[in-house]
Design a protein around this motif. Structure first.
Motif, PDB file in Angstrom:
ATOM      1  N   UNK A   1       0.854  -1.199   0.000  1.00 17.45           N
ATOM      2  CA  UNK A   1       0.000   0.000   0.000  1.00 17.45           C
ATOM      3  C   UNK A   1       0.891   1.251   0.000  1.00 17.45           C
ATOM      4  N   UNK A   2       0.571   2.176  -0.900  1.00 21.57           N
ATOM      5  CA  UNK A   2       1.259   3.476  -0.950  1.00 21.57           C
ATOM      6  C   UNK A   2       0.221   4.566  -0.711  1.00 21.57           C
ATOM      7  N   UNK A   3       0.460   5.411   0.303  1.00 23.99           N
ATOM      8  CA  UNK A   3      -0.486   6.450   0.680  1.00 23.99           C
ATOM      9  C   UNK A   3       0.198   7.814   0.593  1.00 23.99           C
ATOM     10  N   UNK A   4      -0.540   8.784   0.102  1.00 30.14           N
ATOM     11  CA  UNK A   4      -0.077  10.175   0.077  1.00 30.14           C
ATOM     12  C   UNK A   4      -1.141  11.064   0.698  1.00 30.14           C
ATOM     13  N   UNK A   5      -0.739  11.880   1.728  1.00 26.43           N
ATOM     14  CA  UNK A   5      -1.665  12.843   2.305  1.00 26.43           C
ATOM     15  C   UNK A   5      -1.845  14.034   1.384  1.00 26.43           C
ATOM     16  N   UNK A   6      -2.915  14.823   1.624  1.00 23.87           N
ATOM     17  CA  UNK A   6      -3.225  15.974   0.764  1.00 23.87           C
ATOM     18  C   UNK A   6      -2.404  17.204   1.171  1.00 23.87           C
TER      19      UNK A   6
END
Length: 538
Positions: free
Chosen positions: A334-339
């Motif tokens: 899983x790869x997550x990027x915050x706004x």
């Protein structure tokens, strides 16, 4: 006396006719006797002696008898009388007796058995004065039949000694009547070629873990295979599942074998196991041991399934979304990027892109095919308005809202169900002149906001607390939410595991990221511009 006289008269008459010598045999017309003359008195039953008495003869008769039957001596003138000479016949010594002028043994003579003139029937002999059957050699008489007591089941070993209906008589002993190929051993008919207790002969047992084959004790052969294995024939690669067989009576141990790269994780030595598969197809087999030998195996062919490599990317929608683990997928990256935080408006109405960028997290999560995970993608903060969706703090005139965090939730929809979080950036703050820049989203900690005009800058979120508040009326961040408030010249903190702080006349702090105990985890600050994003790869 009258009977004796009459017998004597008959004998004398016979001698008178034939003639008898001194020895009592006939010699002519006359005979003589050494016995004294005996006459009658004319009274029947008396002699010349005392009245009413009789003188017993002491030898052979002496009276001569003429051929006409009258005495050759004188007469008294009384009624006619006859002198009788008696004889004893042939002399028989005990135990012989006279029968018909012959000396016989009535104990064994078949013509005089038990007495004179008592003949036995044809086929009988005289034994101990009784007529019995005349049996052939080797047989004896039992009742009215001749039998061989060595083999007659009604007279086995002796008369009236019958065998049971299931027995035969052999050598005078009752024994079981066994079918051909069987032998009587200890009261049972057995095949000594295969009987373990009587292998090769009666009372010749085989040892434990041996069996009788063609009359010889040999090691036991492998037992029959157990029943069919129950379990998934097409499991997913890297998945786990149950497999079992029916319990075997007498089994003391079970042994399971699995394809290369797989393993039995529970239940080995029993009839039911759990198998963790790897990536190789193959056979799942099981045998059992009865305390002596292992059985033949029971096997099934297992063909592993698996989803083709793939990925799924979730973009910002402003609402919760859902990721379902594909069939045969139990592990994903899983790869997550915050706004990013919102850009601030300046006094000349220009808008700067001065919000802090969102943080980045990469990690591996595991689950079961079909599991459903919550997907929350953060939104970018809004200029002079609300914070970005999923935790960004609000801004107001000359300030901007913080960026929302992006996270994945497993097992529920609350903040406590977050397994991975990428922090959002803090909102920017401009006005007249430019007052500051928002801090970047984390990293395990978000960056603090930046103040260009000397106002107190707020802090970034950490793993344990929200970012500290900046100059009043700025607010501290909290769990999942950036600080505000929505007041004049305030910038909102970025959302995150813990949100960044808000501040007056300064840029806001960024939110923190989180990956807990996830595998292969890493995080980088301030990499994402605009809205957030989450990508799953398998």
């Amino acid at each position: 006396m009258m009977k004796q006289w009459m017998v004597g008269a008959g004998v004398l008459g016979l001698c008178a006719a034939l003639g008898c010598g001194d020895s009592g045999t006939a010699t002519g017309a006359e005979s003589s006797s050494t016995q004294a003359e005996q006459t009658t008195t004319g009274v029947p039953g008396t002699t010349t002696g005392e009245p009413g008495t009789t003188e017993e003869p002491t030898g052979a008769p002496t009276t001569s008898v003429s051929a006409s039957g009258t005495s050759s001596g004188g007469s008294t003138g009384e009624p006619e009388t006859t002198a009788v000479t008696a004889t004893t016949g042939p002399g028989c010594e005990a135990p012989l007796v006279e029968c018909g002028g012959a000396c016989v043994d009535t104990q064994i003579d078949a013509a005089h058995c038990g007495g004179c003139d008592a003949p036995c029937d044809v086929g009988q002999l005289c034994d101990a004065g009784s007529c019995v059957l005349d049996c052939p050699e080797g047989q004896v008489a039992c009742g009215d039949v001749c039998v061989d007591t060595q083999m007659d089941p009604a007279h086995c070993g002796g008369c009236d000694m019958p065998c049971l209906d299931t027995e035969l008589c052999s050598a005078g002993v009752c024994a079981l009547d066994c079918d051909p190929g069987l032998e009587a051993c200890m009261g049972a008919c057995v095949d000594t070629q295969t009987d373990n207790a009587n292998c090769g002969g009666c009372d010749m047992p085989c040892a434990q873990c041996q069996q009788c084959s063609t009359g010889t004790c040999e090691p036991l052969a492998a037992g029959p295979a157990p029943g069919m294995i129950t379990g998934n024939l097409a499991p997913c690669a890297n998945s786990s599942g149950p497999y079992s067989i029916a319990k075997i009576d007498g089994a003391v141990k079970y042994t399971w074998t699995v394809p290369n790269g797989s393993m039995v994780t529970a239940g080995q030595d029993t009839e039911a196991v759990t198998i963790k598969f790897g990536a190789n197809n193959g056979k799942v087999c099981v045998t059992y041991n009865d305390g002596c030998t292992d059985s033949l195996p029971s096997c099934i062919d297992v063909t592993l399934g698996g989803a083709a490599p793939g990925s799924q990317t979730f973009s910002y929608t402003g609402a919760a979304q859902e990721f379902v683990l594909p069939v045969c997928v139990s592990q994903v990256t899983v790869e997550l990027s915050g706004a990013q935080g919102g850009g601030a408006r300046c006094c000349d109405n220009s808008v700067q892109d001065d919000g802090g960028k969102g943080g980045y997290v990469k990690a591996t999560l595991t689950g079961n095919p079909g599991d459903k995970w919550g997907v929350y993608v953060g939104g970018k903060g809004v200029t002079e308005s609300v914070g970005g969706w999923n935790g960004g703090g609000p801004g107001a005139q000359y300030g901007a809202g913080g960026g929302g965090a992006s996270d994945v939730r497993v097992g529920g929809a609350t903040l406590m169900n977050r397994s991975l979080v990428a922090g959002g950036g803090g909102g920017g703050n401009c006005g007249c002149p430019d007052h500051g820049v928002g801090g970047a989203g984390g990293g395990l900690s978000g960056d603090p906001g930046i103040s260009n005009q000397g106002w107190l800058a707020p802090g970034g979120g950490t793993q344990n607390a929200g970012g500290a508040a900046g100059s009043p009326p700025g607010q501290a961040g909290s769990l999942g939410v950036g600080g505000g408030p929505a007041n004049y010249h305030v910038a909102g903190g970025g959302g995150g595991y813990y949100g960044g702080g808000g501040a007056y006349a300064a840029g806001a702090g960024g939110g923190s990221s989180y990956y807990g105990n996830a595998m292969n985890a890493s995080t980088v600050k301030g990499t994402r511009a605009g809205n957030g994003e989450i990508k799953f790869t398998w």
